[in-house]
Design a protein around this motif. Sequence first.
Motif, mmCIF file in Angstrom:
data_model
loop_
_atom_site.group_PDB
_atom_site.id
_atom_site.type_symbol
_atom_site.label_atom_id
_atom_site.label_comp_id
_atom_site.label_asym_id
_atom_site.label_seq_id
_atom_site.Cartn_x
_atom_site.Cartn_y
_atom_site.Cartn_z
ATOM 1 N N PRO A 58 136.355 54.382 -60.060
ATOM 2 C CA PRO A 58 137.675 54.350 -58.908
ATOM 3 C C PRO A 58 136.925 54.606 -57.970
ATOM 4 O O PRO A 58 136.178 54.574 -57.709
ATOM 5 N N THR A 85 138.068 56.180 -55.919
ATOM 6 C CA THR A 85 137.704 58.682 -55.662
ATOM 7 C C THR A 85 136.227 59.005 -56.006
ATOM 8 O O THR A 85 136.137 59.694 -55.805
ATOM 9 N N MET A 93 140.397 55.913 -66.460
ATOM 10 C CA MET A 93 140.498 57.165 -65.323
ATOM 11 C C MET A 93 142.114 56.310 -63.941
ATOM 12 O O MET A 93 142.632 57.059 -63.251
ATOM 13 N N GLN A 94 141.021 55.161 -63.540
ATOM 14 C CA GLN A 94 141.756 54.663 -63.060
ATOM 15 C C GLN A 94 143.248 54.033 -62.812
ATOM 16 O O GLN A 94 143.527 54.283 -62.046
ATOM 17 N N ASP A 149 144.950 55.796 -65.457
ATOM 18 C CA ASP A 149 145.517 57.123 -64.838
ATOM 19 C C ASP A 149 146.224 58.052 -63.515
ATOM 20 O O ASP A 149 147.267 58.382 -63.682
ATOM 21 N N GLN A 150 144.713 57.834 -63.553
ATOM 22 C CA GLN A 150 145.204 58.000 -61.736
ATOM 23 C C GLN A 150 146.561 57.527 -60.825
ATOM 24 O O GLN A 150 147.242 57.978 -60.315
ATOM 25 N N ALA A 171 149.951 58.457 -62.291
ATOM 26 C CA ALA A 171 150.166 59.987 -62.004
ATOM 27 C C ALA A 171 150.571 60.306 -60.722
ATOM 28 O O ALA A 171 151.352 61.261 -60.176
ATOM 29 N N ALA A 172 150.043 59.725 -59.778
ATOM 30 C CA ALA A 172 149.909 59.197 -58.132
ATOM 31 C C ALA A 172 150.805 59.157 -57.886
ATOM 32 O O ALA A 172 152.247 59.180 -57.247
ATOM 33 N N PRO A 189 146.021 50.270 -59.667
ATOM 34 C CA PRO A 189 144.580 50.755 -59.074
ATOM 35 C C PRO A 189 143.472 50.115 -58.619
ATOM 36 O O PRO A 189 143.430 49.020 -59.190
ATOM 37 N N ARG A 240 139.427 49.613 -58.764
ATOM 38 C CA ARG A 240 138.791 50.079 -58.744
ATOM 39 C C ARG A 240 136.562 49.119 -58.295
ATOM 40 O O ARG A 240 137.077 48.457 -57.439
#
Length: 291
Positions: A149, A151, A204-205, A207-208, A211-212, A262, A264
């Motif tokens: 990601p 982040t 994770m990418q 999911d984040q 969630a955001a 998202p 990456r």
Amino acid sequence: MELQQMRYVVAVAETNSFTRAAELCLVVQSALSQQIARLERELGARLFERTSRRVRLTPAGAAFLATARQCLQAADRAVAEVAAAVGEVRGRLAVGLISTVAAVDIPGALREFHQVHPSVRISLRGTASEELVEQVREGTIDVAFLGLPTTARPEGVHARELAHDRHVAVVAPDHPLAGERAVGLRRLAAETFVDLPAGTAGRMQTDQAFAAAGLDRDVAFEVTNADLLARMVREGLGAAMLPSAYVPQLTGVVTIEVTDAPARVEYVIWSRSGPTPAAAAFLALLGIPAS
């Protein structure tokens, strides 16, 4: 203490068997066992617990194994460095990658590398991004290609960015969304998903992103590689989100732009101690400076 004894210990640890380790090392089992017993006497500690059913490392063996691997890697690198000093690239090239790498044609690059450096033994391992970072740090992989990601960034290794990419939605041709040009995460949240295992960088990418946006989604199917993921989507078992640069390799699915998708970053990574001669030659072939 001899390097060959270390090789025997590593072989037994990796196979959990004195018999298979002896076969791997091309030596009779009695000779391998004697050398390990001799090493244990020298160290004053047992390295393996042996029963009629299994062989496993003792705590002392686990401590010894990590350093033994480092010593063997250093010895192999010394041989390769000497060869490089006289103009020959030898040794090994252990490459790792995630299944959705799109910035580099790995099979094509390895084919070209093998043609130029036929004395190098090449191996390839596919696994999750976070595992690749750990294996490069440990020295079991020389060069790895992974995605994280925006982040996150690989820690404890040298890293160069290869590409930035955004995810797209992937559905079966007869899916209700298949005719849409673009869709948002809120609409996708109503779908059943096929995705990579929870906790992996590839998962994770997405999911984040959900969630955001304050959204939950149902991941009913977890698979370990993108090819199987695409097959599940083709069968209509769920939707998925994949990097846009990777999706053109797939057949039998429909791609939809995601308006709030998202993102990456694809990286190539290698050891902080510097690349081996073979790894440096491979990076040079790809036009990637290793300094």
